[in-house]
Design an enzyme around this catalytic site. Sequence first.
Site, PDB file in Angstrom:
ATOM      1  N   LEU A 107      46.321  36.795  48.295  1.00 45.47           N
ATOM      2  CA  LEU A 107      45.167  36.421  47.485  1.00 45.47           C
ATOM      3  C   LEU A 107      45.510  36.708  46.029  1.00 45.47           C
ATOM      4  O   LEU A 107      46.207  37.678  45.733  1.00 45.47           O
ATOM      5  CB  LEU A 107      43.923  37.239  47.872  1.00 45.47           C
ATOM      6  CG  LEU A 107      43.186  36.884  49.160  1.00 45.47           C
ATOM      7  CD1 LEU A 107      41.959  37.796  49.317  1.00 45.47           C
ATOM      8  CD2 LEU A 107      42.747  35.429  49.176  1.00 45.47           C
ATOM      9  N   ASP A 108      45.005  35.888  45.109  1.00 49.23           N
ATOM     10  CA  ASP A 108      45.208  36.148  43.700  1.00 49.23           C
ATOM     11  C   ASP A 108      44.612  37.501  43.336  1.00 49.23           C
ATOM     12  O   ASP A 108      43.705  38.000  44.006  1.00 49.23           O
ATOM     13  CB  ASP A 108      44.532  35.067  42.847  1.00 49.23           C
ATOM     14  CG  ASP A 108      45.112  33.678  43.108  1.00 49.23           C
ATOM     15  OD1 ASP A 108      46.251  33.603  43.601  1.00 49.23           O
ATOM     16  OD2 ASP A 108      44.423  32.691  42.819  1.00 49.23           O
ATOM     17  N   ARG A 109      45.084  38.071  42.245  1.00 52.05           N
ATOM     18  CA  ARG A 109      44.637  39.412  41.849  1.00 52.05           C
ATOM     19  C   ARG A 109      43.125  39.468  41.633  1.00 52.05           C
ATOM     20  O   ARG A 109      42.476  40.477  41.935  1.00 52.05           O
ATOM     21  CB  ARG A 109      45.379  39.863  40.580  1.00 52.05           C
ATOM     22  CG  ARG A 109      45.084  41.298  40.182  1.00 52.05           C
ATOM     23  CD  ARG A 109      46.169  41.842  39.250  1.00 52.05           C
ATOM     24  NE  ARG A 109      46.207  41.122  37.996  1.00 52.05           N
ATOM     25  CZ  ARG A 109      45.542  41.509  36.897  1.00 52.05           C
ATOM     26  NH1 ARG A 109      44.786  42.591  36.931  1.00 52.05           N
ATOM     27  NH2 ARG A 109      45.643  40.824  35.785  1.00 52.05           N
ATOM     28  N   HIS A 190      47.602  28.918  43.931  1.00 49.66           N
ATOM     29  CA  HIS A 190      46.275  28.805  43.314  1.00 49.66           C
ATOM     30  C   HIS A 190      45.524  27.566  43.804  1.00 49.66           C
ATOM     31  O   HIS A 190      44.827  26.898  43.029  1.00 49.66           O
ATOM     32  CB  HIS A 190      46.387  28.746  41.792  1.00 49.66           C
ATOM     33  CG  HIS A 190      46.882  30.013  41.168  1.00 49.66           C
ATOM     34  ND1 HIS A 190      46.509  31.266  41.599  1.00 49.66           N
ATOM     35  CD2 HIS A 190      47.726  30.207  40.119  1.00 49.66           C
ATOM     36  CE1 HIS A 190      47.104  32.190  40.836  1.00 49.66           C
ATOM     37  NE2 HIS A 190      47.850  31.573  39.944  1.00 49.66           N
TER      38      HIS A 190
END
Length: 236
Positions: A107-109, A190
């Site tokens: 997962l993105d930050r 993304h």
Amino acid sequence: MVGISMVMRLDFFLAHGTGLSRKQVKILIGKGAVRVDGEERPKANTRVVEGQGVWLHDEPVQLPGHRYLMLHKPAGVVSATEDGEHRTVVDLIPAELRRDLHPAGRLDRDTTGLVLLTSDGDWSHRLTSPNHACGKRYRVCCADPVSDEDLQALREGILLRGEDRPTLPAEAERLSEHELLLTITEGRYHQVKRMLAARGNKVEGLHREQIGEIELDAELAPGEFRVLTEDEVASI
């Protein structure tokens, strides 16, 4: 409850189940960090037998073998085993339980929600392999209203900037004017943010609720985790 298939000393079981030394295990037992089913304050020489469960810091311990956890990832944490600048999802797991763990997928930050961690590379590969098309459901908050045309485009597939093939059809359900549930079966860079960007919209909040048949436990606060059930592990 984690069953024991043989009779053995508690300190031996914990040392083999966690990778800690017998000395470290005895210290934890002495501090009251260990609980045995039917005995709240066990000793190092306590015998554990079939049908009993052993917990360390209220988390079940298993003998050597693979481990499977779900984590409610908070914002600001990276999906990695180590990072020089930010806390990682593995950092949120107690040190004595981290051995060989890695996040199965990312997962993105700034994205929150369900992350699965495991020591089982084959299981992780099944989870992330495009051939298995494991669906991932996200709750998406957008800056601008989501139109019927946007929903239809998401369901049909969207050509992302810089790519030569459209995304696979997604499941898209509008929850409110600015919020939708989106289920995708790919894991492009993304991807959710780029899909909405291709429609001229901006994702302001992204939260993963489900992977395959495994749903984020509603009782887990951000930063908390639990061991997966046998059925959850078998569903991948």
